[in-house]
Write an enzyme that holds these catalytic residues in place. Structure first.
Site, short mmCIF file in Angstrom:
data_model
loop_
_atom_site.label_atom_id
_atom_site.label_comp_id
_atom_site.label_asym_id
_atom_site.label_seq_id
_atom_site.Cartn_x
_atom_site.Cartn_y
_atom_site.Cartn_z
N LYS A 1 5.13 -6.61 -9.56
CA LYS A 1 6.72 -5.79 -9.70
C LYS A 1 7.88 -6.42 -9.17
O LYS A 1 8.36 -7.55 -8.14
CB LYS A 1 5.96 -4.96 -9.06
N HIS B 1 9.27 3.58 -3.52
CA HIS B 1 9.40 3.58 -1.86
C HIS B 1 9.61 4.08 -1.30
O HIS B 1 9.97 4.01 0.11
CB HIS B 1 9.48 1.99 -1.60
N SER C 1 0.83 -1.41 0.14
CA SER C 1 -0.44 0.22 0.02
C SER C 1 0.45 1.42 -0.21
O SER C 1 2.06 1.49 0.28
CB SER C 1 -1.41 0.01 1.46
N GLY C 2 0.41 2.68 -0.37
CA GLY C 2 1.27 3.33 -0.52
C GLY C 2 1.13 4.14 -1.62
O GLY C 2 2.13 5.07 -2.46
N HIS C 3 1.26 3.10 -3.21
CA HIS C 3 0.73 3.63 -4.19
C HIS C 3 0.33 4.17 -4.73
O HIS C 3 0.02 4.05 -6.28
CB HIS C 3 1.93 2.31 -5.07
#
Lengths: 346, 213
Positions: A123, A234, A73-75
């Protein structure tokens, strides 16, 4: 003492440790954000939490290859925002910047597999590959057919094996999703996904680090007149730190290595994706796209499809990534095919 | 002098490890923030919480292999990232080596560490010197084997293994990362201690603190 004093990371002052974010408890960020997503798209998405899986409401679609993509998460909007008709059947959201666990993929399989097998889109990160590899073994043990595609489009890394996945992920998911929607068999869908991955390259730059809510301070801090070239998604530093320049000059620093690596020549048609990293205004992204479009046109490489906005992000990092995909008529047609997701729809 | 290791000791080992991870969570995270993506401490703490709960639930477990297999699956499904599968396969492979029963010899323990390390290297493709958890584990495995073959006690053998792991962990400071997220920094990764090697050292240090007699 598990790290010697002179190599112990600096303690951050209380001032920088106080993060200014619209969150409740840091540990609840991923779950509460998923709960909000479910409420925002009640007709589009189903969401489970133990383990976390987001899948399209009309799944399983009988006879259609299921596309499943896992990512930390975070993208956002990657990948939950790409679940829906014409793109992903399911997304497995991991913790913040942390690849999802194998049981998430297996739960997703049970939710969306429609009898034609599944393509796992991964990925190229150590954790992503390891978890996906285990998930594939577990799903195959249960009798499912699984193929995988590896996305590794980041030209900032010299060693192709070590290249990170960036914006090409979005393009692979869209184009392979369109192929799956045409009821093509698993081999075909996997081959098209691989073709997109092979023909796309990316490069990014950061103007700031980012702050993960679980940590509370930025991953790195930059002087006012410097930026990081060759960053991933990231919050990590880039390959080099450089002096700030004009938007046109900084765009050129990203563009040139992509053109060289893809071997683009006059007459090639490309799709260009300019994605913000989370905290850069659209205004600036259009300035980047403007130069990118002009610069490619001058080289006789027309941009015939484009996407400009926040499509693959790194929390609240400022900066952007550029992705170019060398198009063929078939890839263009699949790109144009209808898509109905939270973040992409036409 | 007995050189056996019991299931009860193994439970203490991993509870101790969970405590260590929670104590050092912030340090692991800061080490990772410097050269990675700042999630190692948070993820390992999540795994530690789940592992502790699982151990406390497993009251009717009488076999070391079942115990270690349960630990492996708990870590795989709770840590995420690279650390989850890598610590997971370490315990999965070690559980097969241990076999059933509630006691194993020191020789078998040394063998478990050996095959556990091998499975980490098979999955992660990391070699000695790549600035990863292997740099702490490999010297520990070798030291444990030598001390075991030399007839040392479990306490002595694990103490030298822990010292070797610590030296290996500290040696990562001067290495350039070849695997994992730190490798994206290239030469800029030099000068920072590897967070994975640090959590791996803690695993060996916890073994030294709990498995001796």
């Amino acid at each position: 003492m598990i790290a010697p004093a002179n190599h112990r990371p600096a303690d951050y002052s209380p001032k920088t440790a106080l993060q200014k974010k619209l969150i409740n408890r840091p540990r609840d960020v991923v779950t509460e954000s998923l709960e909000g997503l479910a409420l925002a798209y009640p007709n589009l998405l189903n969401i489970a939490y133990a383990p976390p899986v987001v899948w399209r409401k009309d799944a399983p679609v009988k006879g259609k290859v299921a596309l499943i993509s896992g990512s930390g998460s975070g993208h956002e909007p990657l990948n939950t925002g790409y679940v829906g008709r014409g793109m992903l059947d399911a997304a497995c959201p991991g913790g913040l910047f942390t690849s999802p666990t194998p049981d998430q993929y297996v739960a997703a399989m049970h939710a969306v597999e429609g009898g034609a097998g599944a393509l796992f889109i991964t990925k190229n990160y150590t954790g992503g590959l390891l978890n996906m590899g285990m998930a594939k073994e577990m799903a195959e043990d249960e009798g499912f057919r699984v193929q995988t595609v590896l996305v590794n489009d980041d030209v900032a890394q010299n060693d192709p094996e070590n290249r990170r996945a960036m914006g090409a992920t979005v393009l692979v998911e869209k184009i392979a999703g369109a192929a799956a929607e045409e009821s093509r068999p698993l081999d075909h869908v996997a081959a098209i996904a691989q073709q997109v991955a092979d023909q796309a390259r990316s490069m990014g730059l950061a103007l700031t680090g980012c702050t993960s809510p679980r940590i509370g301070y930025p991953t790195f801090e930059l002087p006012a007149d410097e930026f990081e070239l060759g960053v991933g998604i990231h919050g990590e530093r880039g390959r080099q730190r450089r002096m700030l320049a004009s938007a046109d000059a900084m765009t050129e620093m990203m563009l040139e290595p992509i053109i060289q690596d893809l071997g683009l020549t006059e007459g090639d048609n490309v799709l260009a994706l300019v994605s913000g990293l989370g905290a850069t205004p659209l205004q600036e992204l259009f300035i980047v796209f403007r130069h990118l479009h002009h610069s490619l046109a001058q080289r006789g490489i027309p941009v015939i499809r484009q996407l400009v906005g926040n499509y693959i992000t790194s929390l609240d990092m400022a900066g952007c990534t550029i992705t170019l995909l060398k198009l063929t008529p078939e890839l263009t047609r699949l790109w144009d095919a209808p898509v109905h997701t939270a973040a992409l729809h036409w | 002098m007995t050189r056996d290791v019991t299931l009860e000791q193994m439970q203490h080992w991993l509870l101790h490890y969970a405590d260590q991870i929670e104590q050092e969570q912030a340090t692991l995270t800061r080490l990772d923030a410097a050269i990675g993506d700042a999630d190692h401490g948070v993820n390992m703490q999540h795994g530690a919480e789940k592992m502790r709960a699982k151990i406390n639930d497993l009251t009717d477990c009488h076999d070391i292999d079942v115990f270690l297999r349960t630990i492996a699956m708990t870590l795989i499904s709770s840590i995420g990232g690279a650390a989850g599968p890598l610590y997971g396969v370490f315990f999965l492979r070690a559980s097969k080596e241990a076999g059933p029963g509630d006691v194993i010899s020191l020789d078998r323990l040394a063998q478990m560490f050996q095959v556990g390390l091998e499975s980490i290297q098979q999955r992660g493709h990391a070699r000695l010197g790549d600035k990863t958890m292997v740099d702490a584990l490999a010297p520990a495995v070798e030291a444990l084997r030598l001390a075991t073959d030399a007839g040392q006690s479990t306490t002595e053998a694990l103490a030298v293994a822990s010292e070797a792991a610590e030296a290996g962990m500290l040696a990562t400071i001067d290495m350039e990362a070849k695997k994992g997220r730190a490798s994206y920094l290239g030469p800029r990764s030099i000068g920072h201690q590897d967070p994975g090697a640090t959590s791996a050292y803690l695993l060996v240090a916890s073994a030294a603190a709990t498995l001796g007699n």
